[in-house]
Design a protein around this motif. Structure first.
Motif, PDB file in Angstrom:
ATOM      1  N   UNK A 120       0.935  -1.505  -0.023  1.00  0.00           N
ATOM      2  CA  UNK A 120      -0.366   0.287   0.289  1.00  0.00           C
ATOM      3  C   UNK A 120       0.725   1.196   0.529  1.00  0.00           C
ATOM      4  N   UNK A 121       0.128   2.437  -1.100  1.00  0.00           N
ATOM      5  CA  UNK A 121       0.553   3.504  -0.714  1.00  0.00           C
ATOM      6  C   UNK A 121      -0.433   4.983  -0.610  1.00  0.00           C
ATOM      7  N   UNK A 122       0.313   6.030   0.282  1.00  0.00           N
ATOM      8  CA  UNK A 122      -0.461   6.846   0.279  1.00  0.00           C
ATOM      9  C   UNK A 122      -0.976   6.566   2.084  1.00  0.00           C
ATOM     10  N   UNK A 123      -2.051   7.690   2.129  1.00  0.00           N
ATOM     11  CA  UNK A 123      -3.243   8.096   3.498  1.00  0.00           C
ATOM     12  C   UNK A 123      -3.288   6.478   3.522  1.00  0.00           C
ATOM     13  N   UNK A 124      -3.051   5.888   5.149  1.00  0.00           N
ATOM     14  CA  UNK A 124      -3.242   4.753   5.172  1.00  0.00           C
ATOM     15  C   UNK A 124      -4.632   5.272   6.972  1.00  0.00           C
ATOM     16  N   UNK A 125      -4.932   4.153   6.881  1.00  0.00           N
ATOM     17  CA  UNK A 125      -6.325   4.215   7.926  1.00  0.00           C
ATOM     18  C   UNK A 125      -5.035   4.597   9.336  1.00  0.00           C
ATOM     19  N   UNK A 126      -5.534   4.369  10.616  1.00  0.00           N
ATOM     20  CA  UNK A 126      -4.920   4.802  11.483  1.00  0.00           C
ATOM     21  C   UNK A 126      -4.487   3.361  12.595  1.00  0.00           C
ATOM     22  N   UNK A 127      -3.367   3.185  13.288  1.00  0.00           N
ATOM     23  CA  UNK A 127      -3.062   2.349  13.970  1.00  0.00           C
ATOM     24  C   UNK A 127      -4.411   1.935  14.887  1.00  0.00           C
ATOM     25  N   UNK A 128      -4.595   2.461  15.681  1.00  0.00           N
ATOM     26  CA  UNK A 128      -6.244   3.035  16.520  1.00  0.00           C
ATOM     27  C   UNK A 128      -7.461   2.444  15.461  1.00  0.00           C
ATOM     28  N   UNK A 129      -7.196   2.211  14.557  1.00  0.00           N
ATOM     29  CA  UNK A 129      -9.095   2.614  13.861  1.00  0.00           C
ATOM     30  C   UNK A 129      -8.224   0.517  13.830  1.00  0.00           C
ATOM     31  N   UNK A 130      -6.948  -0.032  13.259  1.00  0.00           N
ATOM     32  CA  UNK A 130      -6.891  -1.391  13.171  1.00  0.00           C
ATOM     33  C   UNK A 130      -6.740  -2.379  14.559  1.00  0.00           C
ATOM     34  N   UNK A 131      -6.193  -1.777  16.205  1.00  0.00           N
ATOM     35  CA  UNK A 131      -6.150  -1.668  16.862  1.00  0.00           C
ATOM     36  C   UNK A 131      -8.120  -1.948  17.316  1.00  0.00           C
ATOM     37  N   UNK A 132      -8.683  -1.118  16.999  1.00  0.00           N
ATOM     38  CA  UNK A 132      -9.969  -1.147  17.700  1.00  0.00           C
ATOM     39  C   UNK A 132     -10.629  -3.097  16.499  1.00  0.00           C
ATOM     40  N   UNK A 133      -9.911  -2.950  15.518  1.00  0.00           N
ATOM     41  CA  UNK A 133     -10.768  -4.199  14.904  1.00  0.00           C
ATOM     42  C   UNK A 133      -9.779  -4.834  15.285  1.00  0.00           C
ATOM     43  N   UNK A 134      -8.900  -5.647  15.403  1.00  0.00           N
ATOM     44  CA  UNK A 134      -7.743  -6.608  16.624  1.00  0.00           C
ATOM     45  C   UNK A 134      -8.565  -6.834  17.771  1.00  0.00           C
TER      46      UNK A 134
END
Length: 234
Positions: A120-134
């Motif tokens: 992936x390149x460019x803007x990404x979803x934040x680690x906070x969002x990823x942590x919420x999914x986890x």
């Protein structure tokens, strides 16, 4: 092996007293129902053994095989599974109340089913969002996972889910988080690539869940079973 299959067939025939009807589709998939389907307005209405209903195109049902499999109490299904490469005692994924097909092993899985590796390149979803999914997946009993941002509004979730409960729980958790943007202020989740596998390496479902489907699941206008049938990619 022949004696073992005959014994399994005998045991399953006795289970017919509980009303299981095996619906066999022309692509080889099986669905366990409470009774034979009824046709309403051109659709075959199925009362699922695990609860709920679903509608099918009657032309997709193999009537002869459905009758034969039901008379044998599902023995033909188990006969196929006895030749699989799964270890003794290992339960096959999606093998209970909502069995669709025998899941492939790594050797049987076509290369096209292998999840592509993206950079992936460019803007990404934040680690906070990823942590919420986890955390959400762990809350529904899925502890083997890999969550990766693939864009400003998209992510990829690779999960180990080797039974119906975990598969359907993953679908519910994913739809819940998409609709609510994972509860993170300023974030927007539009789509999730959902790759699920069994502990033995077979596929237990691949999905591209968009916001529209997530909303339908969340407001109960679309059941998890219906979503699986309509959207699974394998």
């Amino acid at each position: 092996m022949r004696k073992l299959l005959i014994l399994l067939g005998t045991l399953l025939v006795s289970a017919q007293a509980f009303g299981t009807y095996y619906i066999v589709l022309r692509d080889g998939s099986q669905i366990r129902a409470r009774q034979k389907w009824t046709v309403v307005n051109g659709k075959a209405i199925v009362q699922l053994e695990g609860g709920g209903t679903m509608a099918l195109d009657p032309s997709t049902i193999d009537v002869v095989k459905s009758e034969e499999t039901t008379k044998m109490g599902g023995a033909s299904v188990l006969a196929v599974e006895q030749t699989s490469s799964a270890p003794a005692g290992q339960k096959s994924g999606l093998g209970g109340a909502y069995k669709l097909r025998k899941l492939p092993t790594d050797a049987q899985t076509p290369a096209t089913n292998t999840a592509p590796v993206l950079t992936p390149t460019g803007p990404m979803l934040s680690s906070e969002v990823l942590n919420k999914f986890e955390r959400a997946y762990e809350n529904v009993g899925i502890f083997e996972h890999k969550i990766t941002s693939t864009g400003a509004h998209t992510l990829r979730a690779e999960l180990t889910a080797d039974n119906e409960e975990k598969v359907f729980n993953a679908i519910s958790a994913t739809s819940f988080l998409i609709v609510r943007n994972a509860g993170v202020s300023g974030a927007q989740v539009d789509s999730v690539e959902l790759f699920m596998k069994t502990t033995t390496g077979g596929s237990s479902g691949r999905f591209q869940m968009a916001r529209d489907d997530a909303g339908a699941l969340d407001n109960k206008s679309l059941t998890r079973e219906e979503y699986f049938i309509r959207k699974v990619l394998y």
